[in-house]
Design a protein around this motif. Structure first.
Motif, PDB file in Angstrom:
ATOM      1  N   GLY A  41     -15.469 -20.776  -5.215  1.00 27.38           N
ATOM      2  CA  GLY A  41     -14.897 -20.851  -6.558  1.00 27.38           C
ATOM      3  C   GLY A  41     -13.417 -20.511  -6.560  1.00 27.38           C
ATOM      4  N   LYS A  42     -12.913 -20.270  -7.756  1.00 26.30           N
ATOM      5  CA  LYS A  42     -11.485 -20.023  -7.893  1.00 26.30           C
ATOM      6  C   LYS A  42     -11.119 -18.630  -7.380  1.00 26.30           C
ATOM      7  CE  LYS A  42      -9.505 -19.953 -12.131  1.00 26.30           C
ATOM      8  NZ  LYS A  42      -8.695 -18.734 -12.191  1.00 26.30           N
ATOM      9  N   ASP A  43     -11.932 -17.640  -7.678  1.00 27.97           N
ATOM     10  CA  ASP A  43     -11.640 -16.268  -7.274  1.00 27.97           C
ATOM     11  C   ASP A  43     -12.744 -15.723  -6.374  1.00 27.97           C
ATOM     12  OD1 ASP A  43      -9.232 -15.994  -8.706  1.00 27.97           O
ATOM     13  OD2 ASP A  43     -10.374 -15.702 -10.564  1.00 27.97           O
ATOM     14  N   PRO A  44     -12.780 -16.166  -5.121  1.00 27.94           N
ATOM     15  CA  PRO A  44     -13.868 -15.704  -4.253  1.00 27.94           C
ATOM     16  C   PRO A  44     -13.728 -14.216  -3.952  1.00 27.94           C
ATOM     17  CG  PRO A  44     -12.261 -16.968  -3.012  1.00 27.94           C
ATOM     18  CD  PRO A  44     -11.854 -17.055  -4.438  1.00 27.94           C
ATOM     19  N   THR A  45     -14.852 -13.504  -3.995  1.00 27.73           N
ATOM     20  CA  THR A  45     -14.822 -12.079  -3.700  1.00 27.73           C
ATOM     21  C   THR A  45     -16.134 -11.712  -3.021  1.00 27.73           C
ATOM     22  OG1 THR A  45     -14.544  -9.883  -4.667  1.00 27.73           O
ATOM     23  CG2 THR A  45     -15.678 -11.495  -6.006  1.00 27.73           C
ATOM     24  N   GLY A  46     -16.216 -10.533  -2.455  1.00 29.26           N
ATOM     25  CA  GLY A  46     -17.448 -10.161  -1.784  1.00 29.26           C
ATOM     26  C   GLY A  46     -17.300  -8.871  -1.005  1.00 29.26           C
ATOM     27  N   VAL A  47     -18.374  -8.507  -0.328  1.00 32.45           N
ATOM     28  CA  VAL A  47     -18.422  -7.232   0.386  1.00 32.45           C
ATOM     29  C   VAL A  47     -17.847  -7.389   1.790  1.00 32.45           C
ATOM     30  CG1 VAL A  47     -19.941  -5.418   1.227  1.00 32.45           C
ATOM     31  CG2 VAL A  47     -20.497  -6.604  -0.904  1.00 32.45           C
ATOM     32  N   TRP A  48     -16.938  -6.520   2.150  1.00 29.88           N
ATOM     33  CA  TRP A  48     -16.393  -6.459   3.521  1.00 29.88           C
ATOM     34  C   TRP A  48     -16.460  -5.013   3.985  1.00 29.88           C
ATOM     35  CZ3 TRP A  48     -14.245 -10.767   6.135  1.00 29.88           C
ATOM     36  CH2 TRP A  48     -14.172 -11.948   5.363  1.00 29.88           C
ATOM     37  N   PHE A  49     -16.749  -4.810   5.268  1.00 29.18           N
ATOM     38  CA  PHE A  49     -16.761  -3.449   5.814  1.00 29.18           C
ATOM     39  C   PHE A  49     -15.413  -3.088   6.422  1.00 29.18           C
ATOM     40  CE2 PHE A  49     -21.575  -3.624   6.919  1.00 29.18           C
ATOM     41  CZ  PHE A  49     -21.863  -3.632   5.579  1.00 29.18           C
ATOM     42  N   ASN A  50     -14.557  -4.074   6.524  1.00 25.95           N
ATOM     43  CA  ASN A  50     -13.328  -3.901   7.285  1.00 25.95           C
ATOM     44  C   ASN A  50     -12.289  -4.765   6.580  1.00 25.95           C
ATOM     45  OD1 ASN A  50     -11.467  -3.493   9.302  1.00 25.95           O
ATOM     46  ND2 ASN A  50     -12.567  -4.603  10.882  1.00 25.95           N
ATOM     47  N   ARG A  51     -11.184  -4.147   6.185  1.00 32.35           N
ATOM     48  CA  ARG A  51     -10.143  -4.935   5.510  1.00 32.35           C
ATOM     49  C   ARG A  51      -8.811  -4.663   6.188  1.00 32.35           C
ATOM     50  NH1 ARG A  51     -11.483  -7.350   0.606  1.00 32.35           N
ATOM     51  NH2 ARG A  51     -13.468  -6.704  -0.291  1.00 32.35           N
ATOM     52  N   ILE A  52      -7.979  -5.704   6.272  1.00 30.94           N
ATOM     53  CA  ILE A  52      -6.686  -5.584   6.950  1.00 30.94           C
ATOM     54  C   ILE A  52      -5.573  -5.745   5.925  1.00 30.94           C
ATOM     55  CG2 ILE A  52      -5.120  -6.579   8.672  1.00 30.94           C
ATOM     56  CD1 ILE A  52      -8.795  -7.080   9.070  1.00 30.94           C
ATOM     57  N   ARG A  53      -4.663  -4.779   5.921  1.00 29.40           N
ATOM     58  CA  ARG A  53      -3.512  -4.865   5.032  1.00 29.40           C
ATOM     59  C   ARG A  53      -2.248  -4.916   5.871  1.00 29.40           C
ATOM     60  NH1 ARG A  53      -7.156  -0.874   3.056  1.00 29.40           N
ATOM     61  NH2 ARG A  53      -8.362  -1.823   1.394  1.00 29.40           N
ATOM     62  N   ASN A  54      -1.161  -5.403   5.294  1.00 29.40           N
ATOM     63  CA  ASN A  54       0.077  -5.555   6.046  1.00 29.40           C
ATOM     64  C   ASN A  54       1.186  -4.763   5.383  1.00 29.40           C
ATOM     65  OD1 ASN A  54      -0.962  -7.937   7.801  1.00 29.40           O
ATOM     66  ND2 ASN A  54      -1.399  -8.492   5.690  1.00 29.40           N
ATOM     67  N   TYR A  55       1.901  -4.005   6.203  1.00 28.83           N
ATOM     68  CA  TYR A  55       2.949  -3.133   5.680  1.00 28.83           C
ATOM     69  C   TYR A  55       4.280  -3.416   6.359  1.00 28.83           C
ATOM     70  CZ  TYR A  55      -0.749  -0.213   3.716  1.00 28.83           C
ATOM     71  OH  TYR A  55      -1.812   0.252   3.002  1.00 28.83           O
ATOM     72  N   GLU A  56       5.352  -3.047   5.678  1.00 22.52           N
ATOM     73  CA  GLU A  56       6.660  -3.028   6.298  1.00 22.52           C
ATOM     74  C   GLU A  56       7.090  -1.573   6.421  1.00 22.52           C
ATOM     75  OE1 GLU A  56       9.918  -4.573   4.013  1.00 22.52           O
ATOM     76  OE2 GLU A  56      11.134  -4.901   5.798  1.00 22.52           O
ATOM     77  N   LEU A  57       7.469  -1.188   7.649  1.00 25.09           N
ATOM     78  CA  LEU A  57       7.935   0.176   7.897  1.00 25.09           C
ATOM     79  C   LEU A  57       9.439   0.188   7.980  1.00 25.09           C
ATOM     80  CD1 LEU A  57       5.848   1.705  10.777  1.00 25.09           C
ATOM     81  CD2 LEU A  57       5.398   1.631   8.345  1.00 25.09           C
ATOM     82  N   GLY A  58      10.073   1.173   7.400  1.00 26.88           N
ATOM     83  CA  GLY A  58      11.515   1.344   7.533  1.00 26.88           C
ATOM     84  C   GLY A  58      12.296   0.238   6.863  1.00 26.88           C
ATOM     85  N   ASP A  59      13.631   0.301   7.005  1.00 26.53           N
ATOM     86  CA  ASP A  59      14.501  -0.680   6.360  1.00 26.53           C
ATOM     87  C   ASP A  59      15.273  -1.446   7.415  1.00 26.53           C
ATOM     88  OD1 ASP A  59      14.011   0.135   3.573  1.00 26.53           O
ATOM     89  OD2 ASP A  59      14.808   2.046   4.312  1.00 26.53           O
ATOM     90  N   TYR A  60      15.589  -2.675   7.107  1.00 33.58           N
ATOM     91  CA  TYR A  60      16.340  -3.535   8.018  1.00 33.58           C
ATOM     92  C   TYR A  60      17.625  -2.850   8.447  1.00 33.58           C
ATOM     93  CZ  TYR A  60      18.905  -7.535   9.777  1.00 33.58           C
ATOM     94  OH  TYR A  60      19.618  -8.354  10.575  1.00 33.58           O
ATOM     95  N   PRO A  61      18.059  -2.852   9.698  1.00 38.12           N
ATOM     96  CA  PRO A  61      17.433  -3.546  10.813  1.00 38.12           C
ATOM     97  C   PRO A  61      16.400  -2.715  11.578  1.00 38.12           C
ATOM     98  CG  PRO A  61      19.560  -2.701  11.475  1.00 38.12           C
ATOM     99  CD  PRO A  61      19.365  -2.291  10.050  1.00 38.12           C
ATOM    100  N   GLU A  62      16.125  -1.501  11.114  1.00 37.83           N
ATOM    101  CA  GLU A  62      15.140  -0.682  11.840  1.00 37.83           C
ATOM    102  C   GLU A  62      13.746  -0.877  11.248  1.00 37.83           C
ATOM    103  OE1 GLU A  62      18.131   1.338  11.137  1.00 37.83           O
ATOM    104  OE2 GLU A  62      18.816   0.816  13.159  1.00 37.83           O
ATOM    105  N   ASN A  63      13.446  -2.076  10.819  1.00 38.64           N
ATOM    106  CA  ASN A  63      12.157  -2.256  10.159  1.00 38.64           C
ATOM    107  C   ASN A  63      11.144  -2.914  11.089  1.00 38.64           C
ATOM    108  OD1 ASN A  63      13.468  -4.688  10.220  1.00 38.64           O
ATOM    109  ND2 ASN A  63      12.646  -5.366   8.254  1.00 38.64           N
ATOM    110  N   LYS A  64       9.898  -2.898  10.647  1.00 40.18           N
ATOM    111  CA  LYS A  64       8.825  -3.438  11.476  1.00 40.18           C
ATOM    112  C   LYS A  64       7.633  -3.755  10.589  1.00 40.18           C
ATOM    113  CE  LYS A  64       5.900  -2.314  15.416  1.00 40.18           C
ATOM    114  NZ  LYS A  64       5.684  -3.739  15.588  1.00 40.18           N
ATOM    115  N   THR A  65       6.967  -4.853  10.908  1.00 38.07           N
ATOM    116  CA  THR A  65       5.733  -5.180  10.206  1.00 38.07           C
ATOM    117  C   THR A  65       4.567  -4.552  10.949  1.00 38.07           C
ATOM    118  OG1 THR A  65       6.722  -7.291   9.672  1.00 38.07           O
ATOM    119  CG2 THR A  65       4.389  -7.065   9.222  1.00 38.07           C
ATOM    120  N   VAL A  66       3.664  -3.928  10.208  1.00 44.21           N
ATOM    121  CA  VAL A  66       2.497  -3.320  10.837  1.00 44.21           C
ATOM    122  C   VAL A  66       1.247  -3.859  10.156  1.00 44.21           C
ATOM    123  CG1 VAL A  66       1.265  -1.166  11.229  1.00 44.21           C
ATOM    124  CG2 VAL A  66       3.726  -1.227  11.470  1.00 44.21           C
ATOM    125  N   HIS A  67       0.294  -4.281  10.955  1.00 39.48           N
ATOM    126  CA  HIS A  67      -0.989  -4.747  10.422  1.00 39.48           C
ATOM    127  C   HIS A  67      -1.956  -3.591  10.504  1.00 39.48           C
ATOM    128  CE1 HIS A  67       1.036  -8.503  10.754  1.00 39.48           C
ATOM    129  NE2 HIS A  67       1.231  -8.278  12.040  1.00 39.48           N
TER     130      HIS A  67
END
Ligand code: SF4
Ligand code: SF4
Ligand code: SF4
Lengths: 230, 314
Positions: A41-67
């Motif tokens: 459907g339009k808004d699929p949702t459901g149960v997950w035991f494990n979820r991955i989020r993505n972050y940015e650490l620090g500020d450019y140029p000392e920055n880094k993406t972390v999963h």
């Protein structure tokens, strides 16, 4: 025994393979199914035991993406268990795995309220609480070859960013890794004593940035270079 | 936190019911200047039991799997929800015995055993409301709830609604002395004070941060992608958020309806003769105000899981 996971935030590439493998294994496992609502459907949702989020650490140029993958931390001081009125949530004496007895749960959500890590999700179809089982139906399965008696998420990770083992054994891979790489726990100030440990990203050299030259000789060189290139 | 209607209805009505029975039973245990008749005690107890029971029934509506509700008393040793359930169930035989003896004409103010039973009924009711408050206060994940003011609030608001109902019902079934309504208004003042302290207490963000939540304590951390395209159980349950100015406006609504209006009615609105209508207005206003207060109690609570959905501090 104190079983749990180590997640290496340096090598995790955020591919979500662990989450998919978890869903695939557990949907037919002891606490399955991992119900989906409106999967097409339009808004699929459901149960997950494990979820991955993505972050940015620090500020450019000392920055880094972390999963950042998160599943149940199998906390030593698990308030999700103590608040549960029915006794459906329990922590196993022998290995510390926190589980929900699907036959006893009344779906009151209080354990999910008590969990700081968002590790518990109510199955709206069955009306019961579900969560990571640490793949209890894999890790003790003697029908599997010994090197496959590991959680599905650990087995599948293409970046080898997940490790499973006993934190009570100082010589286990998980204990050694968290010791050597300075493993960290999430929100330790709440006092849940989570078992799962996160290895911080290694320090990288800074990204070189272009410096604007003001030296007149450099400017002439620059101009000549551009002329020649034409 | 998502404010579920069934939980708001449950905590407000059963809180008022327990407050009413607590005041009725304890009042009946002593020989005050305006003693209640047996019929009055019965009427008050009956109203309290209707409120308590409808609240408890409504509380089961928020269970996703109510057929297992009977198991809810299993973990009394650690779970405040189990304790609340057990206290609420065991309250029935006690209050039934009390009501039965009142009906048989035993006067609590001149029989020691009956005095003891009346006091037990009253204290049990208050302890039950305390355990409701402790369900919320025991959650370390929600800073706004995890403090001693939470159960105190539940008790003071229950007693306040019970006190106003007490005056109204006495006035309905005869007549109520000005002193008694005055005492009810003191309860309103005490409950209001505790609620104001609570609003200040939860004022500034002071809980865990996105830094401790991700273990990166020496750098700025920003959420780039939450990883799901539609809502999840976690965002439905914990993501509920209301604009700051609306929350402030609703706090005023709760203060005016819940505390200010009922006090003004009691202090300036009552005259000689029949005050039933005025007291009814005070009770309705107080109930509406406490319902808004209870809605706010949930809407203002920020669960730490929001730190994984982009919040910087909870
Ligand atoms: S992560 Fe949450 S669900 Fe898992 S043990 Fe800790 S508190 Fe319980
Ligand atoms: S939802 Fe189920 S497992 Fe969680 S506290 Fe309620 S009864 Fe226990
Ligand atoms: S250990 Fe098993 S249940 Fe837990 S996240 Fe990994 S695959 Fe899922």
């Amino acid at each position: 025994m104190k079983l749990g996971l180590v997640v290496d935030l340096d090598t995790c590439v955020g591919c979500n393979a662990c989450a998919v493998a978890c869903k695939q294994w557990n949907t037919s496992g002891t606490t399955g199914p991992l119900t989906d609502l409106e999967p097409y459907g339009k808004d699929p949702t459901g149960v997950w035991f494990n979820r991955i989020r993505n972050y940015e650490l620090g500020d450019y140029p000392e920055n880094k993406t972390v999963h950042f993958p998160m599943s149940c931390m199998h906390c030593e001081d698990a308030a999700c268990v103590t608040v549960c009125p029915t006794g459906a949530s329990y922590k196993r004496e022998e290995d510390g795995i926190v589980l929900v007895d699907q036959d006893k749960c009344m779906g009151c959500n209080l354990c999910a309220w008590a969990c700081p890590y968002g590790a518990r999700e109510l199955d709206p179809e069955e009306g019961v609480m579900k969560k990571c089982t640490l793949c209890v139906d894999r890790i003790y399965d003697e029908a599997l070859p010994e090197d496959e008696r590991q959680p599905a998420c650990v087995m599948t990770c293409p970046a080898h960013a997940r490790f499973f083992g006993d934190f009570d054994d100082p010589n286990s891979e998980v204990s050694r890794l968290s010791r050597e790489r300075g493993g960290e726990h999430l929100m330790p100030e709440l006092g849940y004593k989570p078992v799962n440990t996160y290895l911080p990203p290694r320090n990288k050299t800074n990204i070189p940035t272009y410096k604007n030259e003001t030296n007149p000789i450099e400017k002439v060189k620059d101009w000549v270079n551009r002329l020649v290139a034409r | 936190m998502h404010p579920a209607f069934s939980v708001i209805f449950f905590t407000v009505t059963s809180g008022a019911g327990y407050g009413l029975i607590a005041i009725t039973a304890i009042y009946s245990a002593f020989d005050f200047s305006q003693p209640m008749t047996g019929e009055q005690t019965l009427l008050l107890s009956a109203v309290a039991l209707v409120l308590i029971t409808s609240g408890l029934i409504s509380s089961t509506f928020h269970l996703a799997n109510p057929k297992n509700a009977w198991r809810a008393f299993s973990r009394v040793r650690t779970s405040w929800l189990a304790r609340e359930g057990l206290l609420a169930i065991l309250f029935y035989p006690i209050v039934m015995l009390y009501v039965y003896l009142v009906w048989r004409g035993v006067d609590a103010s001149n029989s020691t055993a009956m005095t003891a039973l009346a006091l037990l009924t009253g204290v049990w009711a208050i302890v039950t409301v305390f355990s409701t408050g402790m369900i919320y206060a025991s959650l370390k994940t929600i800073r706004q709830w995890n403090n001693a003011l939470t159960p105190v609030n539940y008790i003071s608001l229950g007693l306040m609604l019970g006190g106003l109902l007490f005056s109204l019902l006495l006035s309905l079934s005869g007549d109520v002395s000005a002193n008694l309504t005055m005492v009810a208004s003191y309860m309103v003042v005490i409950a209001a004070t505790i609620k104001i302290v609570y609003f200040f207490w939860i004022g500034a963000p002071a809980g865990p941060t996105i830094n401790t939540a991700t273990s990166f304590t020496s750098r700025t951390v920003r959420l780039l992608d939450v990883g799901h395209t539609a809502g999840t159980f976690l965002t439905d349950e914990f993501g509920y958020q209301v604009a700051r100015d609306r929350l402030v406006a609703l706090r005023w609504v709760a203060m005016v309806l819940g505390f200010i209006l009922p006090s003004l009615i009691v202090w300036f609105g009552l005259g000689e003769g029949d005050n039933t209508l005025m007291l009814a207005a005070a009770v309705i206003s107080a109930f509406a105000g406490v319902a808004v207060e209870r809605w706010l109690f949930f809407a203002e609570a920020r669960h730490v899981v929001n730190l994984y959905h982009g919040a910087q501090q909870c």
